[in-house]
Design a protein around this motif. Sequence first.
Motif, mmCIF file in Angstrom:
data_model
loop_
_atom_site.group_PDB
_atom_site.id
_atom_site.type_symbol
_atom_site.label_atom_id
_atom_site.label_comp_id
_atom_site.label_asym_id
_atom_site.label_seq_id
_atom_site.Cartn_x
_atom_site.Cartn_y
_atom_site.Cartn_z
ATOM 1 N N LYS A 22 1.032 -1.366 -0.177
ATOM 2 C CA LYS A 22 0.104 -0.141 0.280
ATOM 3 C C LYS A 22 1.164 1.169 0.048
ATOM 4 N N VAL A 23 2.096 1.499 0.364
ATOM 5 C CA VAL A 23 2.619 2.538 1.414
ATOM 6 C C VAL A 23 3.884 2.012 -0.349
ATOM 7 N N ALA A 82 4.700 4.930 -2.457
ATOM 8 C CA ALA A 82 4.719 6.298 -1.303
ATOM 9 C C ALA A 82 6.039 7.111 -0.968
ATOM 10 N N LEU A 122 5.683 7.448 7.427
ATOM 11 C CA LEU A 122 4.132 6.690 7.657
ATOM 12 C C LEU A 122 3.015 7.460 8.240
ATOM 13 N N GLN A 176 0.966 8.434 5.660
ATOM 14 C CA GLN A 176 0.178 7.189 4.435
ATOM 15 C C GLN A 176 -0.737 6.802 5.233
#
Length: 210
Positions: A110-111, A114, A136, A139
């Motif tokens: 998911k991150v 990013a 984080l 996020q």
Amino acid sequence: MRKLILSATLVAASVFGMAGVQAAEPAKAGEQYIELSNPVPVSQPGKIEVVELFWYGCPHCYHFEPTLNPWVSKLPKDVNFKRVPAMFGGPWDAHGQMFLTLEAMGVEQKVHDAVFDAIQNQRKRLTDPQDMADFLATQGVDKDKFLSTFNSFAIKGQVQQAKALAKKYEITGVPSMVVNGKYRFDLGTAGGPDGVLSVADQLIAKERAK
């Protein structure tokens, strides 16, 4: 080691724009890929394993993502793809431990983009655990859980395992790919991003035919 890594990175940079140059050519041992003298056991026996060794601080790894990810999403069920962070000290180790922590928490996918963007485009260092946790949290990652997992005995054990794998694969730079613990190749040997995937496809087929 750092000189070897730099050398491999420069080679990757010189061929990055040559995507597909060798894609139509049959892959040959000693040219497009190296056959490891000591095969490394795969993490999921019964499946053909494809490993990408990478570093969040590597621009070539970052630019490889748009080519790699669509390919990964279409891999057949008998192929297991996994990322392994390369750790050669300093920020390599910090970023590698962050990746392993996020993976253990089940949020890495998911991150992932990013984190790459923050380091490559926003020039965030993300080498201090608190700075990692603060970023984080933006996020959606629980800060306290991240820090406790990051500092856990289990993650420290995984860090050592990842370092041992990199040594067994005999990598000198990133991104590097390894198929089924037997064959290693990179942007330089394969002729760019598309070449890497062509070599991977050929070696997957080679292993499947056995």
